[in-house]
Design an enzyme around this catalytic site. Sequence first.
Site, short mmCIF file in Angstrom:
data_model
loop_
_atom_site.label_atom_id
_atom_site.label_comp_id
_atom_site.label_asym_id
_atom_site.label_seq_id
_atom_site.Cartn_x
_atom_site.Cartn_y
_atom_site.Cartn_z
N SER A 16 -100.33 -2.05 40.94
CA SER A 16 -101.55 -2.83 40.77
C SER A 16 -102.29 -2.35 39.51
O SER A 16 -101.73 -2.44 38.41
CB SER A 16 -102.43 -2.72 42.02
OG SER A 16 -103.48 -3.66 41.96
N ASP A 84 -87.41 -21.76 54.14
CA ASP A 84 -86.74 -20.52 54.53
C ASP A 84 -85.24 -20.55 54.27
O ASP A 84 -84.64 -19.57 53.82
CB ASP A 84 -87.02 -20.25 56.02
CG ASP A 84 -86.55 -18.87 56.46
OD1 ASP A 84 -86.09 -18.09 55.60
OD2 ASP A 84 -86.66 -18.56 57.65
N ASP A 87 -82.35 -20.37 50.50
CA ASP A 87 -81.45 -19.33 50.00
C ASP A 87 -80.25 -19.11 50.93
O ASP A 87 -79.53 -18.12 50.79
CB ASP A 87 -82.21 -18.02 49.80
CG ASP A 87 -82.88 -17.53 51.09
OD1 ASP A 87 -82.68 -18.16 52.15
OD2 ASP A 87 -83.61 -16.53 51.02
N ASP A 91 -84.48 -16.16 57.45
CA ASP A 91 -84.95 -14.83 57.83
C ASP A 91 -86.47 -14.68 57.78
O ASP A 91 -87.00 -13.58 57.82
CB ASP A 91 -84.31 -13.77 56.93
CG ASP A 91 -84.51 -14.08 55.44
OD1 ASP A 91 -85.21 -15.05 55.12
OD2 ASP A 91 -83.95 -13.34 54.60
N ASP A 228 -96.93 -11.78 46.73
CA ASP A 228 -98.20 -11.18 46.32
C ASP A 228 -99.24 -12.28 46.09
O ASP A 228 -99.03 -13.18 45.29
CB ASP A 228 -97.98 -10.39 45.02
CG ASP A 228 -99.18 -9.55 44.62
OD1 ASP A 228 -100.27 -9.75 45.20
OD2 ASP A 228 -99.03 -8.71 43.73
N HIS A 267 -98.86 -7.44 48.07
CA HIS A 267 -99.33 -6.69 46.91
C HIS A 267 -99.04 -5.20 47.09
O HIS A 267 -99.72 -4.51 47.85
CB HIS A 267 -100.82 -6.92 46.71
CG HIS A 267 -101.34 -6.31 45.44
ND1 HIS A 267 -100.87 -6.67 44.20
CD2 HIS A 267 -102.28 -5.36 45.22
CE1 HIS A 267 -101.48 -5.97 43.26
NE2 HIS A 267 -102.34 -5.16 43.87
#
Length: 298
Positions: A16, A84, A87, A91, A228, A267
Amino acid sequence: AFYGRKPKYSYFVGCSTGGREALTEAQRYPMDFDGISAGDPGNQWASQHAGDAANMKAFTMSEAGYISPADIQKVGAAVIEQCDAVDEVKDGLLADPRQCRINTATLPLTSAQLKTYQTVHDGPKTSTGKQIFPGMPYSSESVGWAQYFAGPSFAEAPTKARRALMANSTFSNLVYHDPNWTFMNYDPDKTPGDIQTTMGPIIDAMDPTFTGFKARGGKLISYHGWADSDISPFSTVDFYNSTIAAQGGLGKTQDFYRLFMVPGMGHCGGGPGPNQFGQAGGDGDADHDVVTALQRWV
């Protein structure tokens, strides 16, 4: 003094603000550290905080357009449901939000809320359409929108949402020196330029050349959580792409600087994905600990 000799290698590890400091070290003080780990870096500090003000103004412009914490959780679940399996692994997280295509008409939002939602995802722009800071990724909603944008309620968001606190304190204290300034005073054609002029040269870490750091043989590992909702991960992707261009290709960049995007991580940690990999460690194996991997690379 205790060991009777200087350290053989020196490392900087941060996330950060610490990630921005890490990149600042590599760019401005390249002789300080042999290896640097820069997590979820806020290195586009000026435009990021302009984005904070823009997003908070959009989020709280009207009560009709406000998205409550409860609604955020519903939207987050709907996004995961739609994307979801993109890909090919179901999961509960998105391996790469850029592959997600949302049918926004199916989201559990009113038309006013949907406008707010799309604004935050698209990212703030000037009146002529110039991007100020990247938008938020799909899958970040449930991970952090409630604390960063919504706050406890519509009435409390302007004073308790984390991005509201950051935007108000940054501009009122550092840019305008006006205690009465709030994000509702944000002007897309003025505010971003004001903070860039005032604070950008001091705090931003956007030099993609890394001339001194490369010359001294330094190694840099960066990572960013794809979920994030504090600092958009797209900002780190953009900076890495600008570095690739400045270095003359991916191969030359990866000789000293590598970026890893972390599916489902918020984050600097948290979120539904794998989110602990030795960010502050150095005591694990190099395949699972970023600090140990950095030490091995150096």
